[in-house]
Design a protein around this motif. Structure first.
Motif, PDB file in Angstrom:
ATOM      1  N   UNK A  14       0.904  -1.129  -0.046  1.00 36.65           N
ATOM      2  CA  UNK A  14       0.073   0.096  -0.074  1.00 36.65           C
ATOM      3  C   UNK A  14       0.980   1.206  -0.108  1.00 36.65           C
ATOM      4  N   UNK A  15       0.579   2.039  -0.736  1.00 34.62           N
ATOM      5  CA  UNK A  15       1.321   3.613  -0.768  1.00 34.62           C
ATOM      6  C   UNK A  15       1.647   3.963  -2.006  1.00 34.62           C
ATOM      7  N   UNK A  16       2.024   5.078  -2.487  1.00 35.92           N
ATOM      8  CA  UNK A  16       2.480   5.372  -3.595  1.00 35.92           C
ATOM      9  C   UNK A  16       3.853   4.727  -4.055  1.00 35.92           C
ATOM     10  N   UNK A  17       4.020   4.735  -5.353  1.00 37.54           N
ATOM     11  CA  UNK A  17       5.289   4.216  -5.899  1.00 37.54           C
ATOM     12  C   UNK A  17       6.084   5.663  -6.367  1.00 37.54           C
ATOM     13  N   UNK A  18       7.245   5.917  -5.545  1.00 43.67           N
ATOM     14  CA  UNK A  18       8.044   6.945  -5.991  1.00 43.67           C
ATOM     15  C   UNK A  18       9.364   6.886  -6.193  1.00 43.67           C
ATOM     16  N   UNK A  19       9.989   7.433  -7.011  1.00 46.93           N
ATOM     17  CA  UNK A  19      11.535   7.524  -7.284  1.00 46.93           C
ATOM     18  C   UNK A  19      12.000   6.117  -7.722  1.00 46.93           C
ATOM     19  N   UNK A  21      10.683   3.629 -11.408  1.00 41.97           N
ATOM     20  CA  UNK A  21       9.407   3.377 -12.355  1.00 41.97           C
ATOM     21  C   UNK A  21       8.601   1.984 -12.078  1.00 41.97           C
ATOM     22  N   UNK A  22       7.114   2.550 -12.211  1.00 40.50           N
ATOM     23  CA  UNK A  22       6.246   1.504 -11.830  1.00 40.50           C
ATOM     24  C   UNK A  22       6.487  -0.044 -12.415  1.00 40.50           C
ATOM     25  N   UNK A  23       6.966   0.069 -13.763  1.00 39.56           N
ATOM     26  CA  UNK A  23       7.299  -0.892 -14.829  1.00 39.56           C
ATOM     27  C   UNK A  23       8.785  -1.884 -14.035  1.00 39.56           C
ATOM     28  N   UNK A  24       9.397  -1.050 -13.293  1.00 41.04           N
ATOM     29  CA  UNK A  24      10.462  -2.015 -12.577  1.00 41.04           C
ATOM     30  C   UNK A  24      10.164  -2.854 -11.178  1.00 41.04           C
ATOM     31  N   UNK A  25       8.844  -2.579 -11.010  1.00 42.11           N
ATOM     32  CA  UNK A  25       8.543  -3.358  -9.809  1.00 42.11           C
ATOM     33  C   UNK A  25       8.373  -4.593  -9.942  1.00 42.11           C
ATOM     34  N   UNK A  26       8.759  -5.553  -9.174  1.00 47.12           N
ATOM     35  CA  UNK A  26       8.547  -7.123  -9.288  1.00 47.12           C
ATOM     36  C   UNK A  26       7.125  -7.317  -9.399  1.00 47.12           C
ATOM     37  N   UNK A  27       6.904  -8.345 -10.198  1.00 48.47           N
ATOM     38  CA  UNK A  27       5.381  -8.929 -10.382  1.00 48.47           C
ATOM     39  C   UNK A  27       5.598 -10.359  -9.951  1.00 48.47           C
ATOM     40  N   UNK A  33      -0.182  -4.708  -5.579  1.00 52.06           N
ATOM     41  CA  UNK A  33       0.089  -3.254  -5.285  1.00 52.06           C
ATOM     42  C   UNK A  33      -1.275  -2.561  -5.172  1.00 52.06           C
ATOM     43  N   UNK A  34      -1.629  -1.985  -4.225  1.00 49.93           N
ATOM     44  CA  UNK A  34      -2.924  -1.537  -4.064  1.00 49.93           C
ATOM     45  C   UNK A  34      -3.123   0.243  -4.255  1.00 49.93           C
ATOM     46  N   UNK A  35      -1.638   0.671  -4.420  1.00 50.64           N
ATOM     47  CA  UNK A  35      -1.776   2.273  -4.539  1.00 50.64           C
ATOM     48  C   UNK A  35      -2.072   3.022  -3.232  1.00 50.64           C
ATOM     49  N   UNK A  36      -2.102   4.208  -3.165  1.00 55.58           N
ATOM     50  CA  UNK A  36      -2.388   5.119  -1.917  1.00 55.58           C
ATOM     51  C   UNK A  36      -3.643   4.722  -1.359  1.00 55.58           C
ATOM     52  N   UNK A  37      -3.820   5.154  -0.031  1.00 57.40           N
ATOM     53  CA  UNK A  37      -5.182   4.689   0.669  1.00 57.40           C
ATOM     54  C   UNK A  37      -5.272   5.872   1.788  1.00 57.40           C
ATOM     55  N   UNK A  38      -6.355   6.234   2.062  1.00 54.47           N
ATOM     56  CA  UNK A  38      -6.729   7.222   2.989  1.00 54.47           C
ATOM     57  C   UNK A  38      -6.303   6.593   4.500  1.00 54.47           C
ATOM     58  N   UNK A  39      -5.913   7.509   5.589  1.00 50.62           N
ATOM     59  CA  UNK A  39      -5.414   7.222   6.530  1.00 50.62           C
ATOM     60  C   UNK A  39      -6.318   6.241   7.338  1.00 50.62           C
ATOM     61  N   UNK A  40      -7.837   6.649   7.316  1.00 53.06           N
ATOM     62  CA  UNK A  40      -8.735   5.979   7.670  1.00 53.06           C
ATOM     63  C   UNK A  40      -9.035   4.453   7.231  1.00 53.06           C
ATOM     64  N   UNK A  41      -8.735   4.308   6.143  1.00 55.40           N
ATOM     65  CA  UNK A  41      -8.645   3.043   5.719  1.00 55.40           C
ATOM     66  C   UNK A  41      -7.969   2.067   6.001  1.00 55.40           C
ATOM     67  N   UNK A  57      14.064   0.746  -1.169  1.00 53.41           N
ATOM     68  CA  UNK A  57      15.591   0.383  -1.770  1.00 53.41           C
ATOM     69  C   UNK A  57      16.636   1.210  -0.943  1.00 53.41           C
ATOM     70  N   UNK A  58      17.796   0.431  -1.051  1.00 53.68           N
ATOM     71  CA  UNK A  58      18.971   1.324  -0.510  1.00 53.68           C
ATOM     72  C   UNK A  58      19.685   2.171  -1.548  1.00 53.68           C
ATOM     73  N   UNK A  59      19.522   3.265  -1.464  1.00 49.86           N
ATOM     74  CA  UNK A  59      20.403   4.234  -2.423  1.00 49.86           C
ATOM     75  C   UNK A  59      20.260   5.548  -1.947  1.00 49.86           C
ATOM     76  N   UNK A  60      20.731   6.348  -2.817  1.00 53.19           N
ATOM     77  CA  UNK A  60      21.010   7.723  -2.536  1.00 53.19           C
ATOM     78  C   UNK A  60      19.883   8.507  -1.708  1.00 53.19           C
TER      79      UNK A  60
END
Length: 157
Positions: A14-19, A21-27, A33-41, A57-60
């Motif tokens: 759960x949560x946004x994918x940042x920094x 590429x979505x296409x690089x995510x393991x499948x 991958x459910x994307x962002x959710x509201x805190x009350x959810x 990820x461990x990076x800069x």
């Protein structure tokens, strides 16, 4: 790698994918991958989890990150497996409150250890004790003291 070795485990992300590429995510069929959710959810999702993951990820970009998810997951009573993020290792990993995994084998070992536990009562007491001294107010007070001490030192130089 973990999802392939444990196809009966499901990974709900759960949560946004940042920094990254979505296409690089393991499948895989067991990675969701459910994307962002509201805190009350979030409590509805968390109530069905066996454990929580801090998957940075461990990076800069993550070298100096301090994920607030860690104490939130602990406060929810969830065991946590994290990548080796400095601010998760110290203090949470060093206090044996969070598992740190550097590779798939270690991740699986930690997850199996946690899934095999009969009780989390002692661990939960340790978490509660640790978090009781870890409020935003307490953090603010500690930071204010550090800043004020620095100002005093600079003035006296």
């Amino acid at each position: 790698e973990v999802s392939a070795k444990r196809p009966d485990w499901h990974f709900v992300i759960i949560g946004p994918v940042v920094k990254i590429d979505v296409n690089d995510l393991p499948r895989a069929e067991n990675i969701h991958y459910l994307g962002s959710k509201k805190y009350d959810e979030l409590p509805v999702y968390i109530s069905h989890w066996d454990m929580a993951l801090v998957l940075f990820a461990l990076n800069e970009s993550t070298e100096f990150i301090s994920p607030t998810k860690t104490p939130e997951y602990l406060a929810a009573g969830l065991p946590v497996i994290s990548t080796r993020i400095k601010d998760v290792v110290n203090p949470y990993g060093d206090a044996d409150l969070v598992y740190i995994a550097d590779d798939a084998e270690t991740f699986i070992k930690h997850a199996e250890t946690e899934l095999d536990k009969k009780s989390r009562e002692e661990w939960l007491m340790q978490v509660d004790e640790f978090l009781s001294d870890n409020s935003w107010d307490h953090t603010f007070d500690k930071m204010s003291k550090l800043i004020n001490n620095l100002k005093i030192q600079v003035v006296h130089v």
